[in-house]
Design a protein around this motif. Sequence first.
Motif, PDB file in Angstrom:
ATOM      1  N   HIS A 143       0.837  -1.198   0.000  1.00  0.00           N
ATOM      2  CA  HIS A 143       0.000   0.000   0.000  1.00  0.00           C
ATOM      3  C   HIS A 143       0.872   1.247   0.000  1.00  0.00           C
ATOM      4  CE1 HIS A 143      -3.286   2.716   0.804  1.00  0.00           C
ATOM      5  NE2 HIS A 143      -2.609   3.230   1.829  1.00  0.00           N
ATOM      6  N   VAL A 144       0.572   2.185  -0.898  1.00  0.00           N
ATOM      7  CA  VAL A 144       1.142   3.534  -0.884  1.00  0.00           C
ATOM      8  C   VAL A 144      -0.008   4.521  -1.086  1.00  0.00           C
ATOM      9  CG1 VAL A 144       3.436   2.877  -1.714  1.00  0.00           C
ATOM     10  CG2 VAL A 144       1.646   3.400  -3.356  1.00  0.00           C
ATOM     11  N   ASP A 145       0.156   5.720  -0.511  1.00  0.00           N
ATOM     12  CA  ASP A 145      -0.927   6.707  -0.544  1.00  0.00           C
ATOM     13  C   ASP A 145      -0.883   7.626  -1.757  1.00  0.00           C
ATOM     14  OD1 ASP A 145      -1.941   5.796   1.920  1.00  0.00           O
ATOM     15  OD2 ASP A 145      -0.458   6.989   3.008  1.00  0.00           O
ATOM     16  N   ARG A 146       0.278   7.820  -2.336  1.00  0.00           N
ATOM     17  CA  ARG A 146       0.421   8.784  -3.417  1.00  0.00           C
ATOM     18  C   ARG A 146       1.521   8.319  -4.363  1.00  0.00           C
ATOM     19  NH1 ARG A 146       2.953  10.532   1.124  1.00  0.00           N
ATOM     20  NH2 ARG A 146       5.162  11.070   0.863  1.00  0.00           N
ATOM     21  N   PRO A 147       1.493   8.795  -5.590  1.00  0.00           N
ATOM     22  CA  PRO A 147       0.404   9.532  -6.238  1.00  0.00           C
ATOM     23  C   PRO A 147      -0.751   8.585  -6.577  1.00  0.00           C
ATOM     24  CG  PRO A 147       2.109   9.075  -7.821  1.00  0.00           C
ATOM     25  CD  PRO A 147       2.636   8.598  -6.492  1.00  0.00           C
ATOM     26  N   ALA A 148      -1.791   9.117  -7.233  1.00  0.00           N
ATOM     27  CA  ALA A 148      -2.995   8.316  -7.478  1.00  0.00           C
ATOM     28  C   ALA A 148      -2.690   7.085  -8.311  1.00  0.00           C
ATOM     29  CB  ALA A 148      -4.057   9.184  -8.166  1.00  0.00           C
ATOM     30  N   GLU A 149      -1.793   7.245  -9.301  1.00  0.00           N
ATOM     31  CA  GLU A 149      -1.479   6.108 -10.183  1.00  0.00           C
ATOM     32  C   GLU A 149      -0.793   4.981  -9.412  1.00  0.00           C
ATOM     33  OE1 GLU A 149      -0.789   9.192 -10.719  1.00  0.00           O
ATOM     34  OE2 GLU A 149      -1.767   9.801 -12.594  1.00  0.00           O
ATOM     35  N   LEU A 150       0.186   5.347  -8.557  1.00  0.00           N
ATOM     36  CA  LEU A 150       0.875   4.321  -7.769  1.00  0.00           C
ATOM     37  C   LEU A 150      -0.053   3.723  -6.713  1.00  0.00           C
ATOM     38  CD1 LEU A 150       4.498   5.665  -7.187  1.00  0.00           C
ATOM     39  CD2 LEU A 150       3.765   3.756  -8.605  1.00  0.00           C
TER      40      LEU A 150
ATOM     41  N   GLU B 140      -3.272   3.281  -7.039  1.00  0.00           N
ATOM     42  CA  GLU B 140      -4.121   2.319  -7.749  1.00  0.00           C
ATOM     43  C   GLU B 140      -3.339   1.062  -8.098  1.00  0.00           C
ATOM     44  OE1 GLU B 140      -6.859   2.039 -11.823  1.00  0.00           O
ATOM     45  OE2 GLU B 140      -5.751   3.877 -11.340  1.00  0.00           O
ATOM     46  N   LEU B 141      -2.094   1.241  -8.564  1.00  0.00           N
ATOM     47  CA  LEU B 141      -1.260   0.091  -8.911  1.00  0.00           C
ATOM     48  C   LEU B 141      -1.008  -0.790  -7.698  1.00  0.00           C
ATOM     49  CD1 LEU B 141       0.526  -1.446 -10.925  1.00  0.00           C
ATOM     50  CD2 LEU B 141       2.392   0.104 -10.323  1.00  0.00           C
ATOM     51  N   SER B 142      -0.668  -0.177  -6.558  1.00  0.00           N
ATOM     52  CA  SER B 142      -0.413  -0.967  -5.355  1.00  0.00           C
ATOM     53  C   SER B 142      -1.670  -1.693  -4.900  1.00  0.00           C
ATOM     54  CB  SER B 142       0.110  -0.061  -4.237  1.00  0.00           C
ATOM     55  OG  SER B 142      -0.896   0.847  -3.818  1.00  0.00           O
ATOM     56  N   SER B 143      -2.838  -1.049  -5.076  1.00  0.00           N
ATOM     57  CA  SER B 143      -4.092  -1.707  -4.700  1.00  0.00           C
ATOM     58  C   SER B 143      -4.337  -2.941  -5.554  1.00  0.00           C
ATOM     59  CB  SER B 143      -5.244  -0.709  -4.848  1.00  0.00           C
ATOM     60  OG  SER B 143      -6.480  -1.344  -4.590  1.00  0.00           O
ATOM     61  N   HIS B 144      -4.101  -2.831  -6.870  1.00  0.00           N
ATOM     62  CA  HIS B 144      -4.294  -3.982  -7.758  1.00  0.00           C
ATOM     63  C   HIS B 144      -3.311  -5.102  -7.420  1.00  0.00           C
ATOM     64  CE1 HIS B 144      -7.273  -1.858  -9.872  1.00  0.00           C
ATOM     65  NE2 HIS B 144      -6.510  -1.161 -10.700  1.00  0.00           N
ATOM     66  N   ILE B 145      -2.047  -4.737  -7.166  1.00  0.00           N
ATOM     67  CA  ILE B 145      -1.039  -5.755  -6.855  1.00  0.00           C
ATOM     68  C   ILE B 145      -1.380  -6.446  -5.537  1.00  0.00           C
ATOM     69  CG2 ILE B 145       1.388  -6.137  -6.304  1.00  0.00           C
ATOM     70  CD1 ILE B 145       2.104  -3.896  -8.194  1.00  0.00           C
ATOM     71  N   ASP B 146      -1.833  -5.659  -4.539  1.00  0.00           N
ATOM     72  CA  ASP B 146      -2.173  -6.255  -3.251  1.00  0.00           C
ATOM     73  C   ASP B 146      -3.383  -7.168  -3.379  1.00  0.00           C
ATOM     74  OD1 ASP B 146      -1.515  -6.189  -0.318  1.00  0.00           O
ATOM     75  OD2 ASP B 146      -3.642  -5.655  -0.244  1.00  0.00           O
ATOM     76  N   SER B 147      -4.352  -6.785  -4.211  1.00  0.00           N
ATOM     77  CA  SER B 147      -5.509  -7.649  -4.440  1.00  0.00           C
ATOM     78  C   SER B 147      -5.081  -8.952  -5.102  1.00  0.00           C
ATOM     79  CB  SER B 147      -6.534  -6.916  -5.312  1.00  0.00           C
ATOM     80  OG  SER B 147      -7.627  -7.756  -5.608  1.00  0.00           O
ATOM     81  N   MET B 148      -4.175  -8.850  -6.073  1.00  0.00           N
ATOM     82  CA  MET B 148      -3.678 -10.060  -6.724  1.00  0.00           C
ATOM     83  C   MET B 148      -2.903 -10.926  -5.736  1.00  0.00           C
ATOM     84  SD  MET B 148      -1.329 -10.312 -10.164  1.00  0.00           S
ATOM     85  CE  MET B 148      -0.034  -9.307  -9.441  1.00  0.00           C
ATOM     86  N   ARG B 149      -2.088 -10.286  -4.867  1.00  0.00           N
ATOM     87  CA  ARG B 149      -1.357 -11.042  -3.848  1.00  0.00           C
ATOM     88  C   ARG B 149      -2.317 -11.790  -2.925  1.00  0.00           C
ATOM     89  NH1 ARG B 149      -1.058 -10.667   1.182  1.00  0.00           N
ATOM     90  NH2 ARG B 149      -2.322  -8.769   1.107  1.00  0.00           N
ATOM     91  N   ALA B 150      -3.389 -11.087  -2.504  1.00  0.00           N
ATOM     92  CA  ALA B 150      -4.352 -11.719  -1.602  1.00  0.00           C
ATOM     93  C   ALA B 150      -5.026 -12.915  -2.261  1.00  0.00           C
ATOM     94  CB  ALA B 150      -5.389 -10.687  -1.154  1.00  0.00           C
ATOM     95  N   ARG B 151      -5.377 -12.782  -3.540  1.00  0.00           N
ATOM     96  CA  ARG B 151      -6.016 -13.911  -4.238  1.00  0.00           C
ATOM     97  C   ARG B 151      -5.054 -15.075  -4.387  1.00  0.00           C
ATOM     98  NH1 ARG B 151      -8.152  -9.782  -7.653  1.00  0.00           N
ATOM     99  NH2 ARG B 151      -6.677 -10.356  -9.287  1.00  0.00           N
ATOM    100  N   ILE B 152      -3.789 -14.778  -4.684  1.00  0.00           N
ATOM    101  CA  ILE B 152      -2.794 -15.851  -4.831  1.00  0.00           C
ATOM    102  C   ILE B 152      -2.590 -16.568  -3.503  1.00  0.00           C
ATOM    103  CG2 ILE B 152      -0.352 -16.306  -5.258  1.00  0.00           C
ATOM    104  CD1 ILE B 152      -0.400 -14.106  -7.351  1.00  0.00           C
ATOM    105  N   VAL B 153      -2.498 -15.793  -2.402  1.00  0.00           N
ATOM    106  CA  VAL B 153      -2.316 -16.410  -1.089  1.00  0.00           C
ATOM    107  C   VAL B 153      -3.522 -17.270  -0.725  1.00  0.00           C
ATOM    108  CG1 VAL B 153      -2.144 -15.899   1.373  1.00  0.00           C
ATOM    109  CG2 VAL B 153      -0.729 -14.653  -0.243  1.00  0.00           C
ATOM    110  N   SER B 154      -4.727 -16.758  -1.026  1.00  0.00           N
ATOM    111  CA  SER B 154      -5.931 -17.535  -0.736  1.00  0.00           C
ATOM    112  C   SER B 154      -5.947 -18.833  -1.538  1.00  0.00           C
ATOM    113  CB  SER B 154      -7.170 -16.696  -1.052  1.00  0.00           C
ATOM    114  OG  SER B 154      -8.349 -17.445  -0.863  1.00  0.00           O
ATOM    115  N   ALA B 155      -5.610 -18.723  -2.837  1.00  0.00           N
ATOM    116  CA  ALA B 155      -5.575 -19.927  -3.666  1.00  0.00           C
ATOM    117  C   ALA B 155      -4.493 -20.888  -3.192  1.00  0.00           C
ATOM    118  CB  ALA B 155      -5.345 -19.536  -5.127  1.00  0.00           C
ATOM    119  N   TRP B 156      -3.357 -20.344  -2.744  1.00  0.00           N
ATOM    120  CA  TRP B 156      -2.271 -21.204  -2.260  1.00  0.00           C
ATOM    121  C   TRP B 156      -2.701 -21.957  -1.003  1.00  0.00           C
ATOM    122  CZ3 TRP B 156       0.619 -21.279   2.264  1.00  0.00           C
ATOM    123  CH2 TRP B 156       1.757 -22.090   2.233  1.00  0.00           C
TER     124      TRP B 156
END
Length: 380
Positions: free
Chosen positions: A115-122, A124-140
């Motif tokens: 998670h990072v707070d700024r800028p908006a693009e980063l 959003e990118l960190s949110s997508h990556i963290d969501s993907m990480r969470a799904r991978i961990v759940s699947a694992w």
Amino acid sequence: MSIHPLPPPKAPTGLGRLPVARWFVLIGVLAGVTFAAGVAIVMTLSTRAEALHPPPELAAQLDRLNAALIVVFALLLALGVGLAAMVRYAVLKPIDQLTAQVRTVAGGDFDHDLHVDRPAELAELSSHIDSMRARIVSAWRVATDQTEELRRSNGELEQFAYVASHDLQEPLRKVASFTQMLEQRYGPQLDERARQYIHYAVDGAKRMQLLINDLLDFSRVGRVTGEKGEVDSGALLERALENLSATLEDAEATVTHDELPRINGNELQLTQLFQNLIENAVKFRSEEPPRVHIGVRRDGDRWEFSCSDNGIGVEHKYADRIFLIFQRLHPRDVYPGTGIGLALCRKIVEYHGGQLWLDGDSDGHGATFRWTIPASGGEG
């Protein structure tokens, strides 16, 4: 949760080897040098203009021009400093934070949040990556639970296999043997229907024994580990032919083969593969004496084998059904067997990383089965 770390990232190439922070520093230095050179040039020109003693009106205009240039240079300097601070705190620092977080996750701590707070693009990118990480961990975690359940199930299957191979076989042998003894001892007192019932009981017990043995062979394929190695497929074929020597002689069958290569696999299972396919070719023969040919050709890093015969053939609409366990195309009294042979062959081939199929061009007279096996490590 900590699991095995990810492999190291690929090294950057070309201009990408220089971090983005250094690019900003380099561009900042060039901008600063350009700014200083511009100030120096303006001051030099202004000094030279004053040395020429221009008229008062022109001198006043030059003073106003110098004041305007000073204001512009001051604004440019302030904007440069502001831009540098913005890049440092709004871009480079969040990138460093995200990089450190990703490095932590790549190091094996897959529960670490990104998670990072700024800028908006980063952000959003960190949110997508963290969501993907969470799904991978759940699947694992689900896969881990399923693996444990599969391991437990395999343990139960091994216990069942032991029971089937020992505890179930003995009662079947007793049923068959004592039923036959009953016929031998009390045969004269039995009518034809009683003898027929005894025959059905003995035949059922023997078929059950054969079915159990075939099921055990089928279940062992997926549980064999650590037994693969470089083997001579030609020697395996010869061993299979020796095992079928009586069957081949009775059917007056002829088996030919190409020069067979060395492959990577399990000797016992690959011998069984050749044996089952050749035995099927002889079993489902036509009125002519059986002729079977084992062919092979190189296909990239694999060998493609084939088993062709001149038997009754298989209609292409049954090309998938024949590989299903217990699936039969003919009555048991016409062609004996449990209907597990081709299913076992496909499982053996898939265990070795290949595929087995019925050749689509073999409809009609005879059948051709093809399968692939990876070449051995020493093959060129």
